[in-house]
Design a protein around this motif. Structure first.
Motif, PDB file in Angstrom:
ATOM      1  N   ALA A  11       0.885  -1.043  -0.021  1.00  0.00           N
ATOM      2  CA  ALA A  11      -0.132   0.039   0.074  1.00  0.00           C
ATOM      3  C   ALA A  11       0.787   1.244   0.038  1.00  0.00           C
ATOM      4  O   ALA A  11       0.487   2.136  -0.696  1.00  0.00           O
ATOM      5  N   LEU A  12       2.108   1.176   0.762  1.00  0.00           N
ATOM      6  CA  LEU A  12       2.859   2.295   0.856  1.00  0.00           C
ATOM      7  C   LEU A  12       3.736   2.479  -0.608  1.00  0.00           C
ATOM      8  O   LEU A  12       3.611   3.849  -1.053  1.00  0.00           O
ATOM      9  N   MET A  13       3.978   1.507  -1.308  1.00  0.00           N
ATOM     10  CA  MET A  13       4.559   1.761  -2.490  1.00  0.00           C
ATOM     11  C   MET A  13       3.564   2.223  -3.555  1.00  0.00           C
ATOM     12  O   MET A  13       4.099   3.015  -4.376  1.00  0.00           O
ATOM     13  N   ALA A  14       2.481   1.731  -3.666  1.00  0.00           N
ATOM     14  CA  ALA A  14       1.227   2.210  -4.462  1.00  0.00           C
ATOM     15  C   ALA A  14       1.079   3.491  -4.310  1.00  0.00           C
ATOM     16  O   ALA A  14       1.113   4.232  -5.309  1.00  0.00           O
ATOM     17  N   SER A  15       1.074   3.950  -2.927  1.00  0.00           N
ATOM     18  CA  SER A  15       0.875   5.474  -2.588  1.00  0.00           C
ATOM     19  C   SER A  15       2.092   6.254  -3.117  1.00  0.00           C
ATOM     20  O   SER A  15       1.710   7.409  -3.658  1.00  0.00           O
ATOM     21  N   LEU A  16       3.284   5.912  -2.665  1.00  0.00           N
ATOM     22  CA  LEU A  16       4.363   6.705  -3.162  1.00  0.00           C
ATOM     23  C   LEU A  16       4.596   6.737  -4.587  1.00  0.00           C
ATOM     24  O   LEU A  16       4.867   7.532  -5.105  1.00  0.00           O
ATOM     25  N   GLY A  17       4.297   5.439  -5.425  1.00  0.00           N
ATOM     26  CA  GLY A  17       4.647   5.707  -6.824  1.00  0.00           C
ATOM     27  C   GLY A  17       3.324   6.518  -7.390  1.00  0.00           C
ATOM     28  O   GLY A  17       3.681   7.654  -7.885  1.00  0.00           O
ATOM     29  N   SER A  18       2.309   6.743  -6.774  1.00  0.00           N
ATOM     30  CA  SER A  18       1.316   7.420  -7.286  1.00  0.00           C
ATOM     31  C   SER A  18       1.410   8.791  -7.034  1.00  0.00           C
ATOM     32  O   SER A  18       1.139   9.808  -7.835  1.00  0.00           O
ATOM     33  N   VAL A  19       1.827   9.259  -5.877  1.00  0.00           N
ATOM     34  CA  VAL A  19       1.918  10.525  -5.422  1.00  0.00           C
ATOM     35  C   VAL A  19       3.233  11.191  -6.366  1.00  0.00           C
ATOM     36  O   VAL A  19       3.235  12.434  -7.052  1.00  0.00           O
ATOM     37  N   LEU A  20       4.456  10.381  -6.577  1.00  0.00           N
ATOM     38  CA  LEU A  20       5.508  10.886  -7.304  1.00  0.00           C
ATOM     39  C   LEU A  20       4.997  10.851  -8.740  1.00  0.00           C
ATOM     40  O   LEU A  20       5.515  12.050  -9.618  1.00  0.00           O
ATOM     41  N   GLY A  21       4.245   9.981  -9.185  1.00  0.00           N
ATOM     42  CA  GLY A  21       3.733  10.299 -10.801  1.00  0.00           C
ATOM     43  C   GLY A  21       2.770  11.711 -10.893  1.00  0.00           C
ATOM     44  O   GLY A  21       2.915  12.293 -11.789  1.00  0.00           O
ATOM     45  N   CYS A  22       2.163  11.792  -9.571  1.00  0.00           N
ATOM     46  CA  CYS A  22       0.963  13.099  -9.819  1.00  0.00           C
ATOM     47  C   CYS A  22       2.233  14.463  -9.893  1.00  0.00           C
ATOM     48  O   CYS A  22       1.868  15.438 -10.313  1.00  0.00           O
ATOM     49  N   VAL A  23       3.377  14.333  -8.930  1.00  0.00           N
ATOM     50  CA  VAL A  23       4.166  15.393  -8.673  1.00  0.00           C
ATOM     51  C   VAL A  23       4.751  15.621 -10.244  1.00  0.00           C
ATOM     52  O   VAL A  23       4.968  16.786 -10.632  1.00  0.00           O
ATOM     53  N   LEU A  24       5.172  14.618 -10.913  1.00  0.00           N
ATOM     54  CA  LEU A  24       5.874  14.848 -12.263  1.00  0.00           C
ATOM     55  C   LEU A  24       4.741  15.391 -13.115  1.00  0.00           C
ATOM     56  O   LEU A  24       4.944  16.395 -13.814  1.00  0.00           O
ATOM     57  N   LEU A  25       3.405  14.865 -13.022  1.00  0.00           N
ATOM     58  CA  LEU A  25       2.675  15.465 -13.943  1.00  0.00           C
ATOM     59  C   LEU A  25       2.313  17.054 -13.556  1.00  0.00           C
ATOM     60  O   LEU A  25       2.021  17.828 -14.451  1.00  0.00           O
ATOM     61  N   TYR A  26       2.489  17.276 -12.400  1.00  0.00           N
ATOM     62  CA  TYR A  26       2.425  18.801 -11.851  1.00  0.00           C
ATOM     63  C   TYR A  26       3.336  19.688 -12.437  1.00  0.00           C
ATOM     64  O   TYR A  26       3.166  20.556 -12.819  1.00  0.00           O
ATOM     65  N   PHE A  27       4.423  19.153 -12.478  1.00  0.00           N
ATOM     66  CA  PHE A  27       5.556  19.862 -13.046  1.00  0.00           C
ATOM     67  C   PHE A  27       5.547  20.052 -14.623  1.00  0.00           C
ATOM     68  O   PHE A  27       5.826  21.203 -15.364  1.00  0.00           O
ATOM     69  N   ILE A  28       5.103  19.174 -15.259  1.00  0.00           N
ATOM     70  CA  ILE A  28       4.878  19.039 -16.619  1.00  0.00           C
ATOM     71  C   ILE A  28       3.641  20.165 -17.005  1.00  0.00           C
ATOM     72  O   ILE A  28       3.956  20.936 -17.920  1.00  0.00           O
ATOM     73  N   ALA A  29       2.598  20.121 -16.164  1.00  0.00           N
ATOM     74  CA  ALA A  29       1.842  21.220 -16.202  1.00  0.00           C
ATOM     75  C   ALA A  29       1.886  22.463 -16.248  1.00  0.00           C
ATOM     76  O   ALA A  29       1.843  23.539 -16.742  1.00  0.00           O
ATOM     77  N   ARG A  30       3.064  22.611 -14.917  1.00  0.00           N
ATOM     78  CA  ARG A  30       3.612  24.211 -14.945  1.00  0.00           C
ATOM     79  C   ARG A  30       4.413  24.554 -16.184  1.00  0.00           C
ATOM     80  O   ARG A  30       4.193  25.640 -16.502  1.00  0.00           O
ATOM     81  N   LYS A  31       5.314  23.625 -16.717  1.00  0.00           N
ATOM     82  CA  LYS A  31       5.662  24.074 -17.848  1.00  0.00           C
ATOM     83  C   LYS A  31       5.075  24.069 -19.293  1.00  0.00           C
ATOM     84  O   LYS A  31       5.172  24.878 -20.000  1.00  0.00           O
ATOM     85  N   GLY A  32       4.013  23.319 -19.059  1.00  0.00           N
ATOM     86  CA  GLY A  32       3.128  22.971 -20.379  1.00  0.00           C
ATOM     87  C   GLY A  32       2.337  24.333 -20.566  1.00  0.00           C
ATOM     88  O   GLY A  32       1.858  24.629 -21.704  1.00  0.00           O
ATOM     89  N   GLY A  33       1.682  24.791 -19.425  1.00  0.00           N
ATOM     90  CA  GLY A  33       0.850  25.895 -19.476  1.00  0.00           C
ATOM     91  C   GLY A  33      -0.575  25.613 -19.814  1.00  0.00           C
ATOM     92  O   GLY A  33      -1.018  24.473 -19.725  1.00  0.00           O
ATOM     93  N   GLU A  34      -1.126  26.717 -19.761  1.00  0.00           N
ATOM     94  CA  GLU A  34      -2.668  26.741 -19.719  1.00  0.00           C
ATOM     95  C   GLU A  34      -3.621  26.368 -20.888  1.00  0.00           C
ATOM     96  O   GLU A  34      -4.364  25.879 -21.182  1.00  0.00           O
ATOM     97  N   ALA A  35      -2.691  26.757 -22.165  1.00  0.00           N
ATOM     98  CA  ALA A  35      -3.256  26.457 -23.637  1.00  0.00           C
ATOM     99  C   ALA A  35      -3.417  24.937 -23.590  1.00  0.00           C
ATOM    100  O   ALA A  35      -4.556  24.462 -24.001  1.00  0.00           O
ATOM    101  N   TYR A  36      -2.509  24.066 -23.019  1.00  0.00           N
ATOM    102  CA  TYR A  36      -2.654  22.655 -23.225  1.00  0.00           C
ATOM    103  C   TYR A  36      -3.832  22.195 -22.370  1.00  0.00           C
ATOM    104  O   TYR A  36      -4.683  21.228 -22.764  1.00  0.00           O
TER     105      TYR A  36
END
Length: 191
Positions: free
Chosen positions: A48-73
């Motif tokens: 459960a901890l590994m699934a949670s950690l993987g999911s959180v880190l995946g969401c963080v990656l998507l968060y930073f992609i979104a900050r770079k990708g911007g509002e238009a996308y």
């Protein structure tokens, strides 16, 4: 799934990371968590901890992609729901992300994750909400897998009518909750 299952906890981490970031593996991480927890009940907290950690880190990656990708996308991907999701994320921050992360499909969770990056929700609030939601989800799933294990199928077969009604009601309520979240238009502000 067989490859990830053979890896155990690291495989579950990988599937959860990919599912929460750039790829989508609907319910595979849940099924893998259930399978591994049934096979090795004492390891359920690790899974459960590994699934949670993987999911959180995946969401963080998507968060930073979104900050770079911007509002238009973001607007191109979310279409008509863009303003509603933006308003929800800006108005509700932590609680909004927590609710979105807890709701099951068809809630467009990745849109909320992406919106949090685009509209610069504070990273600590973002990580806290996603972490809490994922820990609740995966520890809950793991607990149920360990508690009912291989007895789950005969139990479900004996109570198929009740289970069927519950699932229909649960899906309907989840759908209505996601529609309610996305219903309100932002007031006093056009973006």
């Amino acid at each position: 799934m067989a490859f990830a299952g053979a890896l155990g906890a690291p495989g579950l981490f990988l599937i959860s990371f990919l599912d929460s970031s750039v790829l989508t593996f609907p319910v595979i991480n849940d099924l893998l968590l259930i399978e591994l927890s049934i096979q090795h009940p004492p390891r359920m907290p690790l899974y459960a901890l590994m699934a949670s950690l993987g999911s959180v880190l995946g969401c963080v990656l998507l968060y930073f992609i979104a900050r770079k990708g911007g509002e238009a996308y973001f607007r191109r991907k979310t279409g008509a729901r863009a303003d509603v999701i933006r308003h929800w994320v800006e108005r509700n921050g932590f609680a909004g992300l927590l609710v979105a992360a807890l709701l099951p499909p068809p809630t467009p969770f990745k849109f909320f994750v992406f919106a949090a990056g685009v509209f610069e929700v504070p990273l600590t609030s973002y990580i806290s909400a996603i972490s809490l939601a994922r820990l609740m989800r995966y520890f809950g799933v793991g607990y149920l897998a360990v508690k009912y294990g291989v007895d789950a199928l005969p139990l479900l077969a004996r109570h198929k009518v009740e289970v069927g009604v519950f699932l229909v009601v649960f899906v309907a309520v989840s759908y209505l909750a996601s529609r309610w979240i996305l219903r309100a238009q932002p007031r006093g502000r056009k973006v």
